[in-house]
Design a protein around this motif. Sequence first.
Motif, PDB file in Angstrom:
ATOM      1  N   LEU A  54       0.814  -1.201   0.000  1.00 35.01           N
ATOM      2  CA  LEU A  54       0.000   0.000   0.000  1.00 35.01           C
ATOM      3  C   LEU A  54       0.857   1.264   0.000  1.00 35.01           C
ATOM      4  CD1 LEU A  54      -2.747  -1.063   2.520  1.00 35.01           C
ATOM      5  CD2 LEU A  54      -2.859  -1.063   0.063  1.00 35.01           C
ATOM      6  N   SER A  56       2.459   4.509  -0.131  1.00 36.91           N
ATOM      7  CA  SER A  56       2.043   5.893   0.072  1.00 36.91           C
ATOM      8  C   SER A  56       0.530   6.044   0.175  1.00 36.91           C
ATOM      9  CB  SER A  56       2.562   6.755  -1.078  1.00 36.91           C
ATOM     10  OG  SER A  56       1.996   6.298  -2.292  1.00 36.91           O
ATOM     11  N   TYR A  57      -0.225   5.000  -0.088  1.00 36.62           N
ATOM     12  CA  TYR A  57      -1.676   5.098  -0.039  1.00 36.62           C
ATOM     13  C   TYR A  57      -2.231   4.963   1.379  1.00 36.62           C
ATOM     14  CZ  TYR A  57      -1.221   4.328  -5.044  1.00 36.62           C
ATOM     15  OH  TYR A  57      -0.873   4.419  -6.357  1.00 36.62           O
ATOM     16  N   GLN A  60      -3.812   8.135   2.644  1.00 39.16           N
ATOM     17  CA  GLN A  60      -5.050   8.421   1.926  1.00 39.16           C
ATOM     18  C   GLN A  60      -6.181   7.517   2.419  1.00 39.16           C
ATOM     19  OE1 GLN A  60      -4.811   7.694  -2.266  1.00 39.16           O
ATOM     20  NE2 GLN A  60      -6.689   8.804  -2.722  1.00 39.16           N
ATOM     21  N   LEU A  61      -5.876   6.249   2.629  1.00 35.13           N
ATOM     22  CA  LEU A  61      -6.896   5.323   3.109  1.00 35.13           C
ATOM     23  C   LEU A  61      -7.343   5.667   4.521  1.00 35.13           C
ATOM     24  CD1 LEU A  61      -5.482   1.979   1.727  1.00 35.13           C
ATOM     25  CD2 LEU A  61      -7.562   3.135   1.000  1.00 35.13           C
ATOM     26  N   GLN A  92     -12.150  12.628  -7.647  1.00 34.38           N
ATOM     27  CA  GLN A  92     -11.192  11.698  -7.043  1.00 34.38           C
ATOM     28  C   GLN A  92     -10.695  10.701  -8.083  1.00 34.38           C
ATOM     29  OE1 GLN A  92     -10.331  11.725  -3.650  1.00 34.38           O
ATOM     30  NE2 GLN A  92      -8.726  10.350  -4.285  1.00 34.38           N
ATOM     31  N   SER A  94      -8.582   7.224  -9.200  1.00 36.06           N
ATOM     32  CA  SER A  94      -8.392   5.906  -8.621  1.00 36.06           C
ATOM     33  C   SER A  94      -7.014   5.795  -7.999  1.00 36.06           C
ATOM     34  CB  SER A  94      -8.551   4.834  -9.700  1.00 36.06           C
ATOM     35  OG  SER A  94      -8.274   3.578  -9.157  1.00 36.06           O
ATOM     36  N   SER A  95      -6.953   5.173  -6.836  1.00 34.84           N
ATOM     37  CA  SER A  95      -5.673   5.020  -6.142  1.00 34.84           C
ATOM     38  C   SER A  95      -4.877   3.854  -6.707  1.00 34.84           C
ATOM     39  CB  SER A  95      -5.920   4.798  -4.653  1.00 34.84           C
ATOM     40  OG  SER A  95      -6.668   3.620  -4.476  1.00 34.84           O
ATOM     41  N   ILE A  97      -5.339   0.772  -5.971  1.00 33.68           N
ATOM     42  CA  ILE A  97      -5.272  -0.296  -4.978  1.00 33.68           C
ATOM     43  C   ILE A  97      -6.363  -1.300  -5.279  1.00 33.68           C
ATOM     44  CG2 ILE A  97      -5.512  -0.851  -2.550  1.00 33.68           C
ATOM     45  CD1 ILE A  97      -4.590   1.982  -1.953  1.00 33.68           C
ATOM     46  N   TRP A 102      -6.830  -3.598   0.126  1.00 27.78           N
ATOM     47  CA  TRP A 102      -7.391  -2.582   0.986  1.00 27.78           C
ATOM     48  C   TRP A 102      -8.214  -3.204   2.104  1.00 27.78           C
ATOM     49  CZ3 TRP A 102     -12.245  -1.089   2.478  1.00 27.78           C
ATOM     50  CH2 TRP A 102     -12.308   0.091   3.181  1.00 27.78           C
TER      51      TRP A 102
END
Length: 111
Positions: A54, A56-57, A60-61, A92, A94-95, A97, A102
């Motif tokens: 994950l 750097s996400y 954000q999560l 927004q 998409s990440s 992921i 997740w």
Amino acid sequence: MDIIAEIRRLHFVEHESISALAQTFKLSRPTIRKHLKTVEEPVYLRKTQVYQQLGSYIEQLNAWLDKEASLPRKQKRTPVCFRTGKGNDPGQVSSGITLPAWSVFNRRQRS
């Protein structure tokens, strides 16, 4: 872990045989013998974090989860919204992921 304590109690206190314990718990006799020899409960420590993908996400999560916790049920994002990047914020993106990664992260963080 409670199974080990129960196996030890049944064998040493109630004098049940290893074969009877194996049938009761649906374990093999060598496994029952191994549990009878244990003195302390085994401790399993993970050497590496599972959710390193994950990267750097994570921030954000966490921000999404904190924001979503206060929203009414109908306004919360669905798993599809997380996958596509659409939801409460129309702009927004998409990440990238995948949902299973997740979901694992979410369960571990919130438990």
